[in-house]
Design an enzyme around this catalytic site. Structure first.
Site, PDB file in Angstrom:
ATOM      1  CD  GLN A 149       9.362  -8.460 -11.367  1.00 26.18           C
ATOM      2  OE1 GLN A 149       9.361  -8.590 -12.586  1.00 26.18           O
ATOM      3  NE2 GLN A 149       8.246  -8.403 -10.677  1.00 26.18           N
TER       4      GLN A 149
ATOM      5  CD  GLU B 216       8.257  -3.400  -6.661  1.00 23.18           C
ATOM      6  OE1 GLU B 216       8.710  -4.134  -5.754  1.00 23.18           O
ATOM      7  OE2 GLU B 216       7.398  -3.774  -7.472  1.00 23.18           O
TER       8      GLU B 216
ATOM      9  CG  ASP C  72       7.988 -11.401  -7.542  1.00 23.15           C
ATOM     10  OD1 ASP C  72       7.735 -12.428  -8.207  1.00 23.15           O
ATOM     11  OD2 ASP C  72       7.493 -10.296  -7.799  1.00 23.15           O
TER      12      ASP C  72
ATOM     13  CD  GLU D  60       5.114 -12.139  -5.757  1.00 22.15           C
ATOM     14  OE1 GLU D  60       4.689 -11.431  -6.689  1.00 22.15           O
ATOM     15  OE2 GLU D  60       5.543 -11.659  -4.687  1.00 22.15           O
TER      16      GLU D  60
ATOM     17  CG  ASP E  76       1.705 -11.220  -8.682  1.00 21.87           C
ATOM     18  OD1 ASP E  76       0.546 -10.796  -8.840  1.00 21.87           O
ATOM     19  OD2 ASP E  76       2.710 -10.530  -8.949  1.00 21.87           O
TER      20      ASP E  76
ATOM     21  CE  LYS F  70       1.231  -7.507  -7.505  1.00 22.87           C
ATOM     22  NZ  LYS F  70       2.019  -7.844  -8.721  1.00 22.87           N
TER      23      LYS F  70
ATOM     24  NE  ARG G 241       0.751  -4.617  -9.966  1.00 23.19           N
ATOM     25  CZ  ARG G 241       0.114  -5.219 -10.980  1.00 23.19           C
ATOM     26  NH1 ARG G 241      -1.199  -5.229 -11.004  1.00 23.19           N
ATOM     27  NH2 ARG G 241       0.772  -5.817 -11.945  1.00 23.19           N
ATOM     28  CB  SER G 242       6.609  -1.896 -10.319  1.00 21.21           C
ATOM     29  OG  SER G 242       5.846  -2.075 -11.492  1.00 21.21           O
TER      30      SER G 242
ATOM     31  CE  LYS H 113       6.120  -8.226  -3.480  1.00 25.15           C
ATOM     32  NZ  LYS H 113       6.199  -9.003  -4.728  1.00 25.15           N
TER      33      LYS H 113
END
Length: 426
Positions: free
Chosen positions: A163, A205, A242, A283, A310, A335, A364-365, A386
């Site tokens: 990802q 992102e 990730d 991740e 995560d 998060k 977050r995205s 991040k």
């Protein structure tokens, strides 16, 4: 001391054009705290639940008017007249008002927006920065940025199963210099992709989403970009992944890069990658439902590379505690909206640090212009953040806020750089 005079929620948009919750908390003095809640694309099964309306006639069912109504109704009624300075007390009221394990009654988006806005209002009333309000005088460490510059998986429409491919600038002795190294590498990456005939469109992102053939091709191109920018891979700039492997894990099998692979085969794949490339962090290398796989990879690679949970931990101290007891992972991604209040987030970071797990503060995205996580990273001395690539204002806003914080801290600011990863030998 000033009390809460007004709590107001509204429906606004995130960086993907999806509705999200914004909350304003106004005090009797006129001090105002405002916060906007982000949302994720690849979400862990155990995350706190964001409340969506489900009405297909509005925003394809993604409206958040129910959550907004909860802010303006039951939440406002409970908080108006209270002092905002005891964050834990406020958050406990919100948790009890909801009464569910995953905050599904009022919605984690309604609860978190309120929790964040209360913290901001209190900081503004006291005339201190948010990072100081959350962390006291002990918040002074600027985080190493993990910059997602090539997107795949659920964040992009391309062939890449992993990802996120990240660059981790650790050079320069200051956050601003590390950020510059990352940004310069990002621009050289764009040039290289163009020269090779790949798309330079960006994903959720802000990273590029080229249709590359394999993970190794992506990593090779990143190595070239670092060198073209005048930096040394493995010394000035490290790499991170990730994998988000829960996205391609089914019935005990990982369907990855055109093959069905066992946990053992995935671990062997990672072992080869960290031997070939200066990868310092991976991740979600294993699925959130593959605890045996997680135990094995931690045993094999836990002293060589940062293994970040995560989807595995979802910022939940109960799940993190179980992971610590069972020897799973050595770091946690943090998060705010996975757990749903500021206090619970701080508890999770504290637990991680007590047990020598790294804590990486994360966006977050589906992001917004809100910069709360920049302050959270400094307040907790997390040491890593991040928050996306070097494009899209929703990502850049966080970096710009960190630059402001570094300037404000002056000689008191600390940037560890490579020392953030002193435990790892890869």
């Amino acid at each position: 001391m000033s009390r809460i005079k007004r709590v107001h929620g509204r429906e606004v948009l995130d960086s993907r054009g999806n509705p999200t919750v914004e909350v304003e908390v106004e005090l009797e003095s006129g001090a105002l705290g405002r916060a906007i809640v982000p949302s994720g694309a690849s979400t862990g099964e155990r995350e706190a639940l964001e409340l969506r309306d489900g009405d297909p006639k509005r925003y394809l069912g993604k409206g958040v008017l129910k959550a907004v109504d909860n802010v303006n109704g039951v939440i406002a009624k409970a908080l108006v007249g209270l002092e905002p300075y005891n964050q834990r007390e406020i958050d406990q009221i919100l948790i009890e008002l909801d009464g569910t394990e995953n905050k599904s009654k009022l919605g984690a988006n309604a609860i978190l927006g309120t929790s964040m806005a209360v913290a901001r209002a209190a900081a503004n009333e006291l005339g201190i920065p948010l990072y100081e309000y959350l962390g006291g005088k002990f918040g002074y460490r600027l985080p190493v940025p993990l910059m997602n510059v090539i997107n795949g998986g659920a964040h992009a429409d391309n062939n890449l199963d992993i990802q996120e491919f990240m660059i981790v600038p650790v050079c320069g002795g200051a956050f601003r210099e590390a950020l510059r190294a990352g940004v310069e590498t990002f621009h050289h990456l764009k040039k290289i992709l163009k020269e090779k005939g790949y798309s330079t469109n960006v994903g959720d992102e802000g990273g590029f989403a080229p249709n590359l053939n394999s993970s190794e091709e992506a990593l090779d191109i990143l190595m070239q970009a670092i060198e073209k920018a005048g930096y040394k891979p493995g010394e000035d700039i490290l790499l991170a992944l990730d994998v988000a492997s829960s996205e391609f894990y089914e019935n005990g099998v990982y369907k990855f890069e055109g093959k069905e692979r066992s946990a053992e085969e995935m671990i062997e794949f990672y072992e080869k990658l960290i031997q070939k490339y200066p990868i310092i962090s991976i991740e979600d290398p294993m699925s959130e439902n593959d605890w045996e796989g997680w135990k094995e990879i931690t045993k094999r690679l836990g002293d060589k590379v940062q293994l970040v949970g995560d989807d595995l931990f979802t910022t939940n101290p109960k799940i993190l505690r179980k992971g610590i007891e069972e020897g799973v992972a050595n770091a946690i991604l943090v998060k705010l909206n996975q757990i749903g209040t500021v206090s619970e987030t701080l508890d999770t970071v504290m637990l991680a640090k007590e047990r020598n797990y790294s804590a990486i503060i994360s966006h977050r995205s589906g992001e917004t212009e809100d910069t709360f996580i920049s302050h959270l990273a400094v307040a907790t001395n997390a040491g890593q953040i991040k928050t996306g690539s070097a494009s899209r204002t929703d990502r850049i806003a966080k970096y710009n806020e960190l630059l402001r914080i570094e300037e404000r801290l002056g000689n008191g600011a600390v940037f560890w750089g490579r020392e953030e990863f002193y435990r790892f030998t890869s």
